[in-house]
Design a protein around this motif. Structure first.
Motif, PDB file in Angstrom:
ATOM      1  N   ARG A  71     -63.207  10.025 -16.071  1.00 32.35           N
ATOM      2  CA  ARG A  71     -62.191  10.265 -17.090  1.00 32.35           C
ATOM      3  C   ARG A  71     -61.621  11.672 -16.938  1.00 32.35           C
ATOM      4  NH1 ARG A  71     -64.023  12.292 -22.232  1.00 32.35           N
ATOM      5  NH2 ARG A  71     -66.246  12.772 -22.272  1.00 32.35           N
ATOM      6  N   THR A  72     -60.356  11.795 -17.263  1.00 33.20           N
ATOM      7  CA  THR A  72     -59.613  13.016 -16.983  1.00 33.20           C
ATOM      8  C   THR A  72     -60.209  14.237 -17.677  1.00 33.20           C
ATOM      9  OG1 THR A  72     -57.602  11.698 -16.749  1.00 33.20           O
ATOM     10  CG2 THR A  72     -57.320  14.061 -17.039  1.00 33.20           C
ATOM     11  N   GLY A  73     -60.667  14.072 -18.919  1.00 34.02           N
ATOM     12  CA  GLY A  73     -61.211  15.202 -19.664  1.00 34.02           C
ATOM     13  C   GLY A  73     -62.370  15.858 -18.948  1.00 34.02           C
ATOM     14  N   TYR A  74     -63.274  15.047 -18.425  1.00 38.68           N
ATOM     15  CA  TYR A  74     -64.435  15.571 -17.700  1.00 38.68           C
ATOM     16  C   TYR A  74     -64.006  16.261 -16.415  1.00 38.68           C
ATOM     17  CZ  TYR A  74     -69.113  15.569 -15.562  1.00 38.68           C
ATOM     18  OH  TYR A  74     -70.302  15.940 -14.981  1.00 38.68           O
ATOM     19  N   LEU A  75     -63.065  15.660 -15.728  1.00 39.28           N
ATOM     20  CA  LEU A  75     -62.571  16.220 -14.472  1.00 39.28           C
ATOM     21  C   LEU A  75     -61.918  17.586 -14.693  1.00 39.28           C
ATOM     22  CD1 LEU A  75     -61.968  16.100 -11.497  1.00 39.28           C
ATOM     23  CD2 LEU A  75     -60.065  14.551 -11.975  1.00 39.28           C
ATOM     24  N   LYS A  76     -61.148  17.718 -15.760  1.00 33.18           N
ATOM     25  CA  LYS A  76     -60.485  18.990 -16.049  1.00 33.18           C
ATOM     26  C   LYS A  76     -61.502  20.096 -16.312  1.00 33.18           C
ATOM     27  CE  LYS A  76     -57.586  17.417 -19.211  1.00 33.18           C
ATOM     28  NZ  LYS A  76     -56.482  17.392 -20.196  1.00 33.18           N
ATOM     29  N   VAL A  77     -62.553  19.767 -17.050  1.00 30.82           N
ATOM     30  CA  VAL A  77     -63.587  20.768 -17.327  1.00 30.82           C
ATOM     31  C   VAL A  77     -64.281  21.185 -16.034  1.00 30.82           C
ATOM     32  CG1 VAL A  77     -65.772  21.199 -18.520  1.00 30.82           C
ATOM     33  CG2 VAL A  77     -63.948  19.987 -19.692  1.00 30.82           C
ATOM     34  N   LEU A  78     -64.530  20.249 -15.151  1.00 32.14           N
ATOM     35  CA  LEU A  78     -65.142  20.566 -13.858  1.00 32.14           C
ATOM     36  C   LEU A  78     -64.265  21.520 -13.053  1.00 32.14           C
ATOM     37  CD1 LEU A  78     -66.456  17.039 -12.795  1.00 32.14           C
ATOM     38  CD2 LEU A  78     -67.879  19.035 -13.306  1.00 32.14           C
ATOM     39  N   LEU A  79     -62.968  21.251 -13.013  1.00 35.86           N
ATOM     40  CA  LEU A  79     -62.054  22.099 -12.246  1.00 35.86           C
ATOM     41  C   LEU A  79     -61.911  23.479 -12.887  1.00 35.86           C
ATOM     42  CD1 LEU A  79     -59.326  19.447 -11.364  1.00 35.86           C
ATOM     43  CD2 LEU A  79     -60.867  20.593  -9.757  1.00 35.86           C
ATOM     44  N   GLU A  80     -61.902  23.534 -14.215  1.00 36.03           N
ATOM     45  CA  GLU A  80     -61.862  24.831 -14.899  1.00 36.03           C
ATOM     46  C   GLU A  80     -63.112  25.640 -14.575  1.00 36.03           C
ATOM     47  OE1 GLU A  80     -61.459  23.610 -18.914  1.00 36.03           O
ATOM     48  OE2 GLU A  80     -59.288  23.317 -18.804  1.00 36.03           O
ATOM     49  N   THR A  81     -64.246  24.957 -14.510  1.00 38.34           N
ATOM     50  CA  THR A  81     -65.501  25.633 -14.186  1.00 38.34           C
ATOM     51  C   THR A  81     -65.480  26.169 -12.768  1.00 38.34           C
ATOM     52  OG1 THR A  81     -66.762  24.230 -15.711  1.00 38.34           O
ATOM     53  CG2 THR A  81     -67.994  25.325 -13.952  1.00 38.34           C
ATOM     54  N   ILE A  82     -65.069  25.348 -11.838  1.00 34.18           N
ATOM     55  CA  ILE A  82     -65.111  25.723 -10.425  1.00 34.18           C
ATOM     56  C   ILE A  82     -64.126  26.856 -10.112  1.00 34.18           C
ATOM     57  CG2 ILE A  82     -63.350  24.285  -9.301  1.00 34.18           C
ATOM     58  CD1 ILE A  82     -67.056  24.246  -8.389  1.00 34.18           C
ATOM     59  N   SER A  83     -63.108  27.021 -10.962  1.00 31.41           N
ATOM     60  CA  SER A  83     -62.094  28.056 -10.711  1.00 31.41           C
ATOM     61  C   SER A  83     -62.639  29.466 -10.917  1.00 31.41           C
ATOM     62  CB  SER A  83     -60.879  27.832 -11.621  1.00 31.41           C
ATOM     63  OG  SER A  83     -61.207  28.100 -12.978  1.00 31.41           O
ATOM     64  N   ARG A  84     -63.821  29.593 -11.495  1.00 31.62           N
ATOM     65  CA  ARG A  84     -64.422  30.920 -11.688  1.00 31.62           C
ATOM     66  C   ARG A  84     -65.171  31.394 -10.448  1.00 31.62           C
ATOM     67  NH1 ARG A  84     -66.140  28.485 -16.626  1.00 31.62           N
ATOM     68  NH2 ARG A  84     -68.312  28.493 -15.916  1.00 31.62           N
ATOM     69  N   TYR A  85     -65.250  30.560  -9.428  1.00 30.37           N
ATOM     70  CA  TYR A  85     -66.063  30.856  -8.259  1.00 30.37           C
ATOM     71  C   TYR A  85     -65.222  30.960  -6.984  1.00 30.37           C
ATOM     72  CZ  TYR A  85     -69.947  29.304 -11.261  1.00 30.37           C
ATOM     73  OH  TYR A  85     -70.843  29.159 -12.291  1.00 30.37           O
ATOM     74  N   LYS A  86     -65.814  31.614  -6.019  1.00 25.24           N
ATOM     75  CA  LYS A  86     -65.253  31.595  -4.663  1.00 25.24           C
ATOM     76  C   LYS A  86     -65.698  30.296  -4.010  1.00 25.24           C
ATOM     77  CE  LYS A  86     -63.657  32.927  -0.661  1.00 25.24           C
ATOM     78  NZ  LYS A  86     -63.783  31.575  -0.056  1.00 25.24           N
ATOM     79  N   LEU A  87     -64.730  29.462  -3.641  1.00 29.46           N
ATOM     80  CA  LEU A  87     -65.045  28.142  -3.100  1.00 29.46           C
ATOM     81  C   LEU A  87     -65.464  28.230  -1.632  1.00 29.46           C
ATOM     82  CD1 LEU A  87     -62.049  26.092  -4.560  1.00 29.46           C
ATOM     83  CD2 LEU A  87     -64.257  26.585  -5.642  1.00 29.46           C
ATOM     84  N   ASP A  88     -66.519  27.510  -1.301  1.00 28.94           N
ATOM     85  CA  ASP A  88     -66.856  27.399   0.116  1.00 28.94           C
ATOM     86  C   ASP A  88     -65.856  26.439   0.764  1.00 28.94           C
ATOM     87  OD1 ASP A  88     -68.021  24.554   0.142  1.00 28.94           O
ATOM     88  OD2 ASP A  88     -69.272  25.521  -1.390  1.00 28.94           O
ATOM     89  N   ALA A  97     -57.485  26.532  -9.041  1.00 24.36           N
ATOM     90  CA  ALA A  97     -58.834  26.796  -8.540  1.00 24.36           C
ATOM     91  C   ALA A  97     -58.794  27.293  -7.089  1.00 24.36           C
ATOM     92  CB  ALA A  97     -59.690  25.539  -8.648  1.00 24.36           C
ATOM     93  N   VAL A  98     -57.969  26.647  -6.291  1.00 24.92           N
ATOM     94  CA  VAL A  98     -57.846  27.050  -4.887  1.00 24.92           C
ATOM     95  C   VAL A  98     -57.213  28.432  -4.781  1.00 24.92           C
ATOM     96  CG1 VAL A  98     -56.721  26.528  -2.697  1.00 24.92           C
ATOM     97  CG2 VAL A  98     -57.778  24.688  -4.030  1.00 24.92           C
ATOM     98  N   LYS A  99     -56.152  28.667  -5.553  1.00 32.58           N
ATOM     99  CA  LYS A  99     -55.461  29.959  -5.500  1.00 32.58           C
ATOM    100  C   LYS A  99     -56.391  31.104  -5.934  1.00 32.58           C
ATOM    101  CE  LYS A  99     -51.273  32.379  -6.953  1.00 32.58           C
ATOM    102  NZ  LYS A  99     -51.992  33.635  -7.167  1.00 32.58           N
ATOM    103  N   LYS A 100     -57.117  30.904  -7.026  1.00 28.27           N
ATOM    104  CA  LYS A 100     -58.023  31.944  -7.495  1.00 28.27           C
ATOM    105  C   LYS A 100     -59.112  32.229  -6.449  1.00 28.27           C
ATOM    106  CE  LYS A 100     -57.482  31.094 -12.452  1.00 28.27           C
ATOM    107  NZ  LYS A 100     -58.140  30.612 -13.702  1.00 28.27           N
ATOM    108  N   SER A 101     -59.571  31.179  -5.819  1.00 33.57           N
ATOM    109  CA  SER A 101     -60.585  31.357  -4.780  1.00 33.57           C
ATOM    110  C   SER A 101     -60.027  32.141  -3.599  1.00 33.57           C
ATOM    111  CB  SER A 101     -61.095  29.993  -4.315  1.00 33.57           C
ATOM    112  OG  SER A 101     -62.029  30.146  -3.265  1.00 33.57           O
ATOM    113  N   ASP A 102     -58.818  31.775  -3.180  1.00 31.70           N
ATOM    114  CA  ASP A 102     -58.181  32.473  -2.061  1.00 31.70           C
ATOM    115  C   ASP A 102     -57.924  33.940  -2.404  1.00 31.70           C
ATOM    116  OD1 ASP A 102     -58.251  30.098  -0.711  1.00 31.70           O
ATOM    117  OD2 ASP A 102     -56.115  29.651  -0.948  1.00 31.70           O
ATOM    118  N   ASP A 103     -57.538  34.203  -3.662  1.00 32.78           N
ATOM    119  CA  ASP A 103     -57.251  35.575  -4.077  1.00 32.78           C
ATOM    120  C   ASP A 103     -58.507  36.441  -4.045  1.00 32.78           C
ATOM    121  OD1 ASP A 103     -54.607  34.964  -4.470  1.00 32.78           O
ATOM    122  OD2 ASP A 103     -54.766  34.746  -6.645  1.00 32.78           O
ATOM    123  N   ARG A 104     -59.651  35.825  -4.220  1.00 31.40           N
ATOM    124  CA  ARG A 104     -60.902  36.595  -4.206  1.00 31.40           C
ATOM    125  C   ARG A 104     -61.222  37.114  -2.814  1.00 31.40           C
ATOM    126  NH1 ARG A 104     -62.248  32.457  -8.065  1.00 31.40           N
ATOM    127  NH2 ARG A 104     -62.551  33.421 -10.123  1.00 31.40           N
TER     128      ARG A 104
END
Length: 260
Positions: free
Chosen positions: A209-226, A251-258
């Protein structure tokens, strides 16, 4: 879920206007008159009449009203106790907080417990931490959800130092709403939270469901993605939901900016 939780009690105006009064100091004769009328109505053996006595006083904010709500919070009928808890919550002052905390410690009814946990959460007081922690493993998922949200909202250094462990434990909860409360409430960057969110995103969250997915993506945006996670998140750029697509790009942009 108990049906009683679905009932919304009307916040009727006081018999005599009480709104706008000081939160604690009540010297108003109008409030005293309103409380006196509710006290008389509360003497009824019919629970719906006692409930009405609470509802009709629900906009009052003074000491006399507070004492009345505290009394009603020990009524034998749970719906009356719930109405009293909601009225106390609207007061938003130290006296009402103290009363709510006492109710949270003593009332064993799960419906009332759920209401009072929600009521003390907005105060964000460190004194609430022990109560929230007590009910993190309650058998009722609504109580667990309220406990997780309440604990993670407290703005206190000591409490925050334990927030990651609380969140990680809640991420193992069998109920998705409890897991969402943990993801939404935790604002740090603990690697265990990243591991959970990345596993969810890479493991088929696209179809959840979209609500859960959005929270996951918001969470992952605080990290540097492998690199593997960056690739997984990029897949969501073509998701049918526009908000999901935006969150994935962010999320991708924030990771790249880090990396810069």
């Amino acid at each position: 879920m108990n049906f009683a939780r679905l009932i919304v009690f009307p916040a009727a105006a006081c018999i005599v206007s009480c709104s706008g009064m000081p939160l604690i100091d009540s010297g108003s004769g109008k409030e005293k008159e309103a409380v006196a009328r509710s006290e008389r109505l509360y003497q009824s053996a019919v629970w719906t009449e006692r409930l009405r006595s609470v509802d009709e006083l629900s906009e009052c904010r003074g000491k006399d009203a507070l004492r009345f709500f505290v009394r009603a919070a020990s009524d034998r009928h749970e719906r009356i106790r719930i109405a009293a808890v909601r009225s106390l919550a609207q007061m938003q002052n130290n006296a009402s907080y103290g009363a709510l905390l006492d109710i949270a410690k003593t009332d064993e009814n799960q419906n009332v417990r759920w209401e009072v946990l929600k009521a003390i959460s907005p105060f964000k007081r460190k004194e609430s931490a022990e109560i929230f922690e007590t009910y993190l493993n309650d058998s009722d998922w609504l109580v667990r959800e309220a406990s997780v949200s309440g604990y993670l909202s407290i703005d206190d250094p000591k409490v925050k130092s334990e927030a990651a462990d609380i969140a990680v434990t809640a991420l193992n909860d069998p109920n998705e709403s409890v897991r969402i409360a943990a993801l939404h409430g935790y604002s740090g960057t603990d690697p265990r939270v990243y591991a959970f969110a990345s596993k969810q995103i890479a493991g088929g969250a696209y179809y959840r469901r979209t609500g859960y997915l959005k929270v996951l993506l918001e969470t992952i945006s605080r990290y540097k993605l492998d690199s593997q996670m960056r690739t997984a998140v990029l897949q969501y750029i073509t998701h049918p939901n526009g908000e999901v697509r935006v969150l994935a790009l962010q999320a991708v942009k924030k990771s790249d900016d880090r990396e810069k």
